[in-house]
Design a protein around this motif. Structure first.
Motif, PDB file in Angstrom:
ATOM      1  N   THR A 157       0.835  -1.192   0.000  1.00 38.76           N
ATOM      2  CA  THR A 157       0.000   0.000   0.000  1.00 38.76           C
ATOM      3  C   THR A 157       0.873   1.247   0.000  1.00 38.76           C
ATOM      4  OG1 THR A 157      -1.743  -1.165   1.203  1.00 38.76           O
ATOM      5  CG2 THR A 157      -1.823   1.242   1.217  1.00 38.76           C
ATOM      6  N   ILE A 158       0.638   2.127  -0.961  1.00 38.22           N
ATOM      7  CA  ILE A 158       1.458   3.325  -1.080  1.00 38.22           C
ATOM      8  C   ILE A 158       0.969   4.381  -0.096  1.00 38.22           C
ATOM      9  CG2 ILE A 158       0.085   4.308  -2.977  1.00 38.22           C
ATOM     10  CD1 ILE A 158       3.874   4.496  -2.940  1.00 38.22           C
ATOM     11  N   THR A 159       1.823   4.756   0.812  1.00 33.59           N
ATOM     12  CA  THR A 159       1.520   5.764   1.823  1.00 33.59           C
ATOM     13  C   THR A 159       2.690   6.737   1.887  1.00 33.59           C
ATOM     14  OG1 THR A 159       2.591   4.510   3.597  1.00 33.59           O
ATOM     15  CG2 THR A 159       0.231   4.076   3.216  1.00 33.59           C
ATOM     16  N   GLN A 160       2.469   7.855   2.578  1.00 33.16           N
ATOM     17  CA  GLN A 160       3.569   8.792   2.774  1.00 33.16           C
ATOM     18  C   GLN A 160       4.716   8.116   3.518  1.00 33.16           C
ATOM     19  OE1 GLN A 160       4.036  12.399   1.889  1.00 33.16           O
ATOM     20  NE2 GLN A 160       6.001  11.409   2.285  1.00 33.16           N
ATOM     21  N   ASP A 161       4.393   7.303   4.500  1.00 37.31           N
ATOM     22  CA  ASP A 161       5.444   6.615   5.264  1.00 37.31           C
ATOM     23  C   ASP A 161       6.267   5.687   4.378  1.00 37.31           C
ATOM     24  OD1 ASP A 161       4.708   7.890   7.580  1.00 37.31           O
ATOM     25  OD2 ASP A 161       3.582   6.200   8.410  1.00 37.31           O
ATOM     26  N   LEU A 162       5.601   4.986   3.445  1.00 42.27           N
ATOM     27  CA  LEU A 162       6.332   4.087   2.548  1.00 42.27           C
ATOM     28  C   LEU A 162       7.257   4.883   1.621  1.00 42.27           C
ATOM     29  CD1 LEU A 162       6.836   1.238   1.413  1.00 42.27           C
ATOM     30  CD2 LEU A 162       4.967   1.661  -0.196  1.00 42.27           C
ATOM     31  N   VAL A 163       6.753   5.990   1.090  1.00 43.59           N
ATOM     32  CA  VAL A 163       7.582   6.836   0.233  1.00 43.59           C
ATOM     33  C   VAL A 163       8.809   7.323   0.994  1.00 43.59           C
ATOM     34  CG1 VAL A 163       7.663   9.025  -1.019  1.00 43.59           C
ATOM     35  CG2 VAL A 163       5.649   7.548  -1.225  1.00 43.59           C
ATOM     36  N   THR A 164       8.583   7.822   2.197  1.00 46.24           N
ATOM     37  CA  THR A 164       9.679   8.344   3.006  1.00 46.24           C
ATOM     38  C   THR A 164      10.702   7.257   3.323  1.00 46.24           C
ATOM     39  OG1 THR A 164       8.270  10.044   3.989  1.00 46.24           O
ATOM     40  CG2 THR A 164      10.260   9.444   5.203  1.00 46.24           C
ATOM     41  N   ALA A 165      10.237   6.103   3.758  1.00 45.17           N
ATOM     42  CA  ALA A 165      11.144   5.026   4.140  1.00 45.17           C
ATOM     43  C   ALA A 165      11.956   4.527   2.948  1.00 45.17           C
ATOM     44  CB  ALA A 165      10.356   3.877   4.760  1.00 45.17           C
ATOM     45  N   THR A 166      11.307   4.384   1.790  1.00 48.10           N
ATOM     46  CA  THR A 166      11.998   3.869   0.608  1.00 48.10           C
ATOM     47  C   THR A 166      13.077   4.829   0.133  1.00 48.10           C
ATOM     48  OG1 THR A 166       9.997   2.678  -0.077  1.00 48.10           O
ATOM     49  CG2 THR A 166      11.676   3.054  -1.760  1.00 48.10           C
ATOM     50  N   ILE A 167      12.758   6.111   0.114  1.00 44.84           N
ATOM     51  CA  ILE A 167      13.726   7.101  -0.362  1.00 44.84           C
ATOM     52  C   ILE A 167      14.853   7.301   0.639  1.00 44.84           C
ATOM     53  CG2 ILE A 167      14.032   9.553  -0.899  1.00 44.84           C
ATOM     54  CD1 ILE A 167      11.278   9.498  -2.216  1.00 44.84           C
ATOM     55  N   ARG A 168      14.531   7.456   1.906  1.00 40.78           N
ATOM     56  CA  ARG A 168      15.567   7.770   2.903  1.00 40.78           C
ATOM     57  C   ARG A 168      16.495   6.595   3.190  1.00 40.78           C
ATOM     58  NH1 ARG A 168      12.400  11.510   7.361  1.00 40.78           N
ATOM     59  NH2 ARG A 168      12.185  13.360   6.028  1.00 40.78           N
ATOM     60  N   GLU A 169      16.036   5.380   2.933  1.00 38.80           N
ATOM     61  CA  GLU A 169      16.931   4.232   3.115  1.00 38.80           C
ATOM     62  C   GLU A 169      18.146   4.339   2.195  1.00 38.80           C
ATOM     63  OE1 GLU A 169      16.778  -0.658   3.086  1.00 38.80           O
ATOM     64  OE2 GLU A 169      15.364   0.459   1.835  1.00 38.80           O
ATOM     65  N   VAL A 170      17.948   4.916   1.011  1.00 37.14           N
ATOM     66  CA  VAL A 170      19.008   4.996   0.016  1.00 37.14           C
ATOM     67  C   VAL A 170      19.573   6.410  -0.104  1.00 37.14           C
ATOM     68  CG1 VAL A 170      19.609   4.485  -2.391  1.00 37.14           C
ATOM     69  CG2 VAL A 170      17.841   3.140  -1.229  1.00 37.14           C
ATOM     70  N   PHE A 171      18.709   7.396   0.117  1.00 35.14           N
ATOM     71  CA  PHE A 171      19.115   8.798  -0.020  1.00 35.14           C
ATOM     72  C   PHE A 171      18.761   9.560   1.264  1.00 35.14           C
ATOM     73  CE2 PHE A 171      17.602   7.194  -4.181  1.00 35.14           C
ATOM     74  CZ  PHE A 171      18.822   7.150  -4.840  1.00 35.14           C
ATOM     75  N   PRO A 172      19.486   9.310   2.338  1.00 33.23           N
ATOM     76  CA  PRO A 172      19.142   9.927   3.630  1.00 33.23           C
ATOM     77  C   PRO A 172      19.279  11.448   3.615  1.00 33.23           C
ATOM     78  CG  PRO A 172      21.279   8.827   3.743  1.00 33.23           C
ATOM     79  CD  PRO A 172      20.664   8.427   2.446  1.00 33.23           C
ATOM     80  N   GLU A 173      19.966  11.993   2.621  1.00 32.53           N
ATOM     81  CA  GLU A 173      20.135  13.440   2.558  1.00 32.53           C
ATOM     82  C   GLU A 173      18.855  14.164   2.148  1.00 32.53           C
ATOM     83  OE1 GLU A 173      22.076  11.805  -1.294  1.00 32.53           O
ATOM     84  OE2 GLU A 173      21.436  11.100   0.689  1.00 32.53           O
ATOM     85  N   ILE A 174      17.858  13.422   1.659  1.00 32.72           N
ATOM     86  CA  ILE A 174      16.574  14.037   1.310  1.00 32.72           C
ATOM     87  C   ILE A 174      15.749  14.176   2.583  1.00 32.72           C
ATOM     88  CG2 ILE A 174      14.470  13.834  -0.041  1.00 32.72           C
ATOM     89  CD1 ILE A 174      16.919  14.389  -1.696  1.00 32.72           C
ATOM     90  N   VAL A 175      15.656  15.399   3.088  1.00 34.48           N
ATOM     91  CA  VAL A 175      14.977  15.650   4.365  1.00 34.48           C
ATOM     92  C   VAL A 175      13.465  15.703   4.183  1.00 34.48           C
ATOM     93  CG1 VAL A 175      14.720  17.267   6.282  1.00 34.48           C
ATOM     94  CG2 VAL A 175      16.988  16.875   5.264  1.00 34.48           C
ATOM     95  N   ASP A 176      13.004  16.410   3.154  1.00 32.89           N
ATOM     96  CA  ASP A 176      11.572  16.602   2.952  1.00 32.89           C
ATOM     97  C   ASP A 176      11.093  15.684   1.831  1.00 32.89           C
ATOM     98  OD1 ASP A 176       8.972  17.418   2.768  1.00 32.89           O
ATOM     99  OD2 ASP A 176       9.420  19.489   2.163  1.00 32.89           O
ATOM    100  N   THR A 177      10.344  14.664   2.200  1.00 32.64           N
ATOM    101  CA  THR A 177       9.799  13.729   1.210  1.00 32.64           C
ATOM    102  C   THR A 177       8.282  13.863   1.102  1.00 32.64           C
ATOM    103  OG1 THR A 177       9.590  11.998   2.885  1.00 32.64           O
ATOM    104  CG2 THR A 177      11.644  12.068   1.630  1.00 32.64           C
ATOM    105  N   THR A 178       7.747  14.993   1.514  1.00 34.77           N
ATOM    106  CA  THR A 178       6.300  15.177   1.537  1.00 34.77           C
ATOM    107  C   THR A 178       5.720  15.173   0.131  1.00 34.77           C
ATOM    108  OG1 THR A 178       6.506  16.522   3.522  1.00 34.77           O
ATOM    109  CG2 THR A 178       4.431  16.655   2.318  1.00 34.77           C
ATOM    110  N   VAL A 179       4.748  14.308  -0.105  1.00 29.13           N
ATOM    111  CA  VAL A 179       4.038  14.257  -1.384  1.00 29.13           C
ATOM    112  C   VAL A 179       2.917  15.286  -1.350  1.00 29.13           C
ATOM    113  CG1 VAL A 179       2.602  12.835  -2.873  1.00 29.13           C
ATOM    114  CG2 VAL A 179       4.578  11.817  -1.710  1.00 29.13           C
TER     115      VAL A 179
END
Length: 286
Positions: A157-179
């Protein structure tokens, strides 16, 4: 019950026995399946019937069903302006003694084949301009509609939390992942789920609300082995991919390619790394 189908978490329909299940569907829908046309995937099986329709059968564990239910193909029948097979009928049943459901849907038979045998392509399919026009018309029409469903790309299920976790696991420098934009999406936009040279979008079990650009980013990611094709996807879907949400979705898919499970033999790896570096810089400066 077939013993080899008893473990809900370990079923691969490409190798598991499916004859009993096909027999059950034939009896329920009063059709005969042409076994020579049967296509087997990891979690679905499909085949042509004796009344020139197509039956798609899927198995999914309870943990992969979620709040949106178990009728994605049927629910998509209400969409308008999207090139897709017409839905006729369906049935669902619980797998005996295991936390899983089966569902069969009978839909219109599409004569034109999928563009790809798998999710990605490694050669340019040389699609006509009419194909790209139909793609744009369908994705624009889909995005303009409404649904209570939530998309489940890769059955998650695509959620904000999933987007944030997927991106920050690989690109932790991205602070704001708000959709900032959510629209209806097909959510399984691979080259195996689009036909050509006549465009149809098939396999609708995962569709629902998702961040804008999810579909465009998925198709682009699955085109990276053919740079000219990836460039064409980017040009055709530029408004989606250049939106803030679209940039995040592109990075979301890059993370899946270049992250912990990256394969050095993956032809998408180098272009995904290059694109990710650009996207990180753009998102940090915006």
């Amino acid at each position: 019950m077939t013993p080899s189908l008893s473990a809900a978490a370990a079923v691969d329909l490409r190798v598991q026995p499916v004859d009993d299940m096909l027999d059950r569907v034939e009896r329920a829908l009063h059709v005969r399946l042409d076994r020579d046309t049967v296509v087997r995937k990891r979690r679905s099986v499909g085949g042509q019937t004796d009344r020139d329709t197509w039956v798609r059968i899927e198995r999914r564990g309870f943990d992969r069903i979620g709040d949106q239910g178990w009728n994605g193909t049927e629910a998509a029948a209400v969409l308008h302006g999207v090139s897709m097979p017409e839905w006729y009928t369906g049935l669902a049943w619980r797998a005996p003694d295991e936390p899983a459901m089966w569902r069969a849907d009978e839909i219109a038979l599409i004569a034109t084949p999928p563009v790809g045998q798998g999710a990605l392509v490694i050669e340019d399919p040389q699609l006509p301009d009419s194909w790209w026009k139909a793609l744009n018309t369908s994705l624009d029409a889909l995005a303009g509609q409404h649904t209570p469903r939530v998309a489940t790309p890769d059955t998650d299920t695509i959620t904000q939390d999933l987007v944030t976790a997927t991106i920050r696991e690989v690109f932790p420098e991205i602070v704001d992942t708000t959709v900032d934009e959510w629209t209806p999406a097909h959510a399984d936009m691979t080259w195996a789920n689009v036909t050509g040279p006549e465009f149809f979008l098939i396999d609708w079990e995962d569709w629902g609300m998702a961040p804008r650009g999810l579909d465009a980013a998925a198709l682009w990611c699955n085109s990276l082995a053919v740079p000219s094709l990836a460039d064409r996807v980017r040009r055709e879907r530029r408004p989606d991919l250049e939106s803030r949400s679209g940039r995040l979705m592109t990075l979301f898919y890059c993370a899946k390619v270049v992250g912990p499970h990256a394969h050095e033999a993956d032809p998408r790896l180098a272009p995904a790394r290059e694109a990710a570096a650009r996207l990180v810089a753009e998102l940090q400066s915006s």
